[in-house]
Design an enzyme around this catalytic site. Structure first.
Site, PDB file in Angstrom:
ATOM      1  N   ASP A  30      43.935  37.904  40.268  1.00  0.00           N
ATOM      2  CA  ASP A  30      43.116  37.040  40.749  1.00  0.00           C
ATOM      3  C   ASP A  30      41.723  36.924  41.174  1.00  0.00           C
ATOM      4  OD1 ASP A  30      43.611  37.671  43.878  1.00  0.00           O
ATOM      5  OD2 ASP A  30      43.818  35.714  43.590  1.00  0.00           O
ATOM      6  N   GLU A  31      40.888  38.614  40.828  1.00  0.00           N
ATOM      7  CA  GLU A  31      39.618  38.675  41.518  1.00  0.00           C
ATOM      8  C   GLU A  31      39.000  39.265  40.415  1.00  0.00           C
ATOM      9  OE1 GLU A  31      38.905  41.115  44.716  1.00  0.00           O
ATOM     10  OE2 GLU A  31      41.581  40.822  45.025  1.00  0.00           O
ATOM     11  N   ASP A  88      37.698  34.999  43.529  1.00  0.00           N
ATOM     12  CA  ASP A  88      39.358  35.348  44.555  1.00  0.00           C
ATOM     13  C   ASP A  88      40.036  34.212  44.552  1.00  0.00           C
ATOM     14  OD1 ASP A  88      40.785  37.624  46.850  1.00  0.00           O
ATOM     15  OD2 ASP A  88      41.272  35.324  46.259  1.00  0.00           O
TER      16      ASP A  88
HETATM   17  P1  TTP Z   1      45.629  37.481  46.998  1.00  0.00           P
HETATM   18  O1  TTP Z   1      44.045  37.371  46.457  1.00  0.00           O
HETATM   19  O2  TTP Z   1      45.956  38.351  48.070  1.00  0.00           O
HETATM   20  O3  TTP Z   1      45.808  36.849  47.997  1.00  0.00           O
HETATM   21  P2  TTP Z   1      46.275  35.012  47.827  1.00  0.00           P
HETATM   22  O4  TTP Z   1      45.261  34.530  46.234  1.00  0.00           O
HETATM   23  O5  TTP Z   1      47.846  34.469  47.287  1.00  0.00           O
HETATM   24  O6  TTP Z   1      45.826  33.625  48.501  1.00  0.00           O
HETATM   25  P3  TTP Z   1      44.560  33.774  48.963  1.00  0.00           P
HETATM   26  O7  TTP Z   1      44.348  32.624  49.003  1.00  0.00           O
HETATM   27  O8  TTP Z   1      44.373  34.667  50.588  1.00  0.00           O
HETATM   28  O9  TTP Z   1      43.294  34.962  48.348  1.00  0.00           O
HETATM   29  O10 TTP Z   1      46.450  38.316  46.264  1.00  0.00           O
HETATM   30  C1  TTP Z   1      46.627  37.810  44.675  1.00  0.00           C
HETATM   31  C2  TTP Z   1      48.283  37.470  44.553  1.00  0.00           C
HETATM   32  O11 TTP Z   1      48.244  38.617  44.385  1.00  0.00           O
HETATM   33  C3  TTP Z   1      48.802  36.201  45.031  1.00  0.00           C
HETATM   34  O12 TTP Z   1      49.191  34.909  45.192  1.00  0.00           O
HETATM   35  C4  TTP Z   1      50.309  36.707  44.609  1.00  0.00           C
HETATM   36  C5  TTP Z   1      50.327  38.931  44.207  1.00  0.00           C
HETATM   37  N1  TTP Z   1      50.577  39.220  45.894  1.00  0.00           N
HETATM   38  C6  TTP Z   1      51.190  40.727  45.989  1.00  0.00           C
HETATM   39  O13 TTP Z   1      52.360  40.483  45.169  1.00  0.00           O
HETATM   40  N2  TTP Z   1      51.586  40.954  46.984  1.00  0.00           N
HETATM   41  C7  TTP Z   1      51.127  41.092  47.726  1.00  0.00           C
HETATM   42  O14 TTP Z   1      51.347  41.401  49.430  1.00  0.00           O
HETATM   43  C8  TTP Z   1      49.506  40.592  47.952  1.00  0.00           C
HETATM   44  C9  TTP Z   1      48.736  40.659  48.998  1.00  0.00           C
HETATM   45  C10 TTP Z   1      49.219  39.406  46.399  1.00  0.00           C
HETATM   46 MG    MG Z   2      43.475  34.968  46.083  1.00  0.00          MG
END
Ligand code: TTP
Ligand code: MG
Length: 354
Positions: A103-104, A9
């Site tokens: 992203d995961e 992730d």
């Molecule tokens: P996430 O993996 O949940 O968050 P992140 O990568 O920004 O942070 P983390 O380090 O905690 O993993 O989500 C991936 C992407 O998805 C994030 O960069 C932006 C998008 N996203 C949204 O558009 N809306 C949301 O509510 C969330 C949680 C994420």
């Molecule tokens: Mg993330």
């Protein structure tokens, strides 16, 4: 046999791309979400999180918590493109990949001899080196635990849950960490005094089914760290390739052939790493010229050898009288597996000169 699952992730994905592309923002709290005061943030970097800013927070609230927050507009196409690059990196380590979002993804590396933690470390390193971005990784014998593990030491985390530690790990784990459990269910459990997975383990499958319907039976397993769901790849890989854009254009055929040799070695390594059970149908070489036009030559029935890659490169080079800025070489897979077809078995390893 114990499975080896990795969950990757990316850290603050959209914000990390923005900061990478504009390094002067690095020390600043940065969020992505459009500039309108009525909008909400998609995400923010870890500097902003220190002020209590988080995903899905309305912009005005975020600015109240962190008045100097830099809020940038969303650039979906850039994030999608980045996701493709990262998947390509992951695909060189595993042929069973299940992306969950941009992203995961889950990777099943059970068939590889190496230690799963070492593989996860390498993936993180390659993403950082090639894309300038930081990923967190979780390693475990199943999907749920791998997903929990990738979140455990974020950012830049690498955490492994071993089979021998599952019982101990689950006992104190808050029920909110169970993959698939909703906020409502967590609240419902809390009213019953159930906070940790250890608390939840006190309940029988029947009781859990009574509270949660069909999900109850699953919950009985999940709160013990048992999860038999497979990593399901939603796409069959059609090709694999390596390419390089050169800092200075290549003017001569000899220069191109010499780069082709290096690329071929890399391609060979990637094909072997992939451990695909499918036949290779075609070899191809792609050139991009100084005027940005491209040409691709692909051939069915050629052995996957360095010499054949070189002769395709020579043919492609002859199509224009221009220097070359990029060379790519790759193979396309056939739909048959090696086991099901005898006719398309090409020898690619240890056969470079023939
Ligand atoms: P996430 O993996 O949940 O968050 P992140 O990568 O920004 O942070 P983390 O380090 O905690 O993993 O989500 C991936 C992407 O998805 C994030 O960069 C932006 C998008 N996203 C949204 O558009 N809306 C949301 O509510 C969330 C949680 C994420
Ligand atoms: Mg993330």
């Amino acid at each position: 046999m114990e499975r080896k699952i990795i969950h990757i992730d990316m850290d603050c994905f959209y914000a990390a791309i923005e900061v990478r592309d504009n390094p002067s923002l690095r020390p600043e709290p940065v969020a992505v979400g459009g500039r309108s005061s009525r909008g909400v943030l998609t995400t923010c970097n870890y500097e902003a999180r220190r002020f209590g800013v988080h995903s899905a927070m309305p912009n005005f609230m975020a600015l109240k918590k962190c008045p100097h927050l830099v809020i940038l507009p969303v650039r979906f196409e850039a994030y999608r493109q980045e996701s493709r690059y990262i998947r390509k990196i992951m695909a060189s380590y595993a042929n069973l990949i299940e992306p969950l979002s941009l992203d995961e993804a889950f990777l099943d590396v059970s068939s590889r001899k190496e230690n799963a933690r070492d593989i996860a470390f390498e993936i993180k390193r390659q993403i950082r080196r090639e894309r300038g971005l930081v990923a967190s990784a979780g390693v475990a014998p199943n999907k749920m635990l791998a997903k929990i593990a990738s979140d455990w030491q974020k950012p830049d985390g690498l955490f492994q849950i071993r089979a021998s530690n599952i019982d101990e790990f689950m006992y104190d784990l808050p029920v909110s960490k169970i993959w698939g459990i909703g906020k409502k269910s967590v609240e419902k459990l809390q009213t019953k005094g159930v906070h940790t997975c250890g608390d939840l383990q006190e309940y029988s499958p029947l009781q859990l089914t009574h509270f949660f319907g069909k999900f109850g039976a699953e919950l009985h397993n999940l709160c013990r760290g048992i999860d038999s769901r497979s990593v399901v790849s939603n796409r069959i890989r059609k090709s694999i390739s390596v390419e390089r854009t050169f800092s200075e254009n290549l003017d001569t055929l000899d220069a191109c052939l010499s780069k082709t040799q290096t690329l071929f070695v890399k391609l060979e390594e990637d094909i072997i790493k992939l451990k695909s059970d499918r036949c290779i149908a075609k070899l191809f070489v792609k050139l991009k010229f100084a005027d940005f036009t491209r040409t691709t030559i692909e051939r069915t029935g050629l052995a996957i050898t360095q010499k054949n890659a070189e002769s395709l490169c020579q043919e492609a080079f002859g199509r224009k009288t221009l220097p070359v800025r990029l060379i790519g070489i790759g193979v396309r897979f056939a739909s048959e597996t090696r086991a099901s077809s005898k006719q398309m078995q090409f020898d690619f390893a240890g056969n470079r000169g023939s």
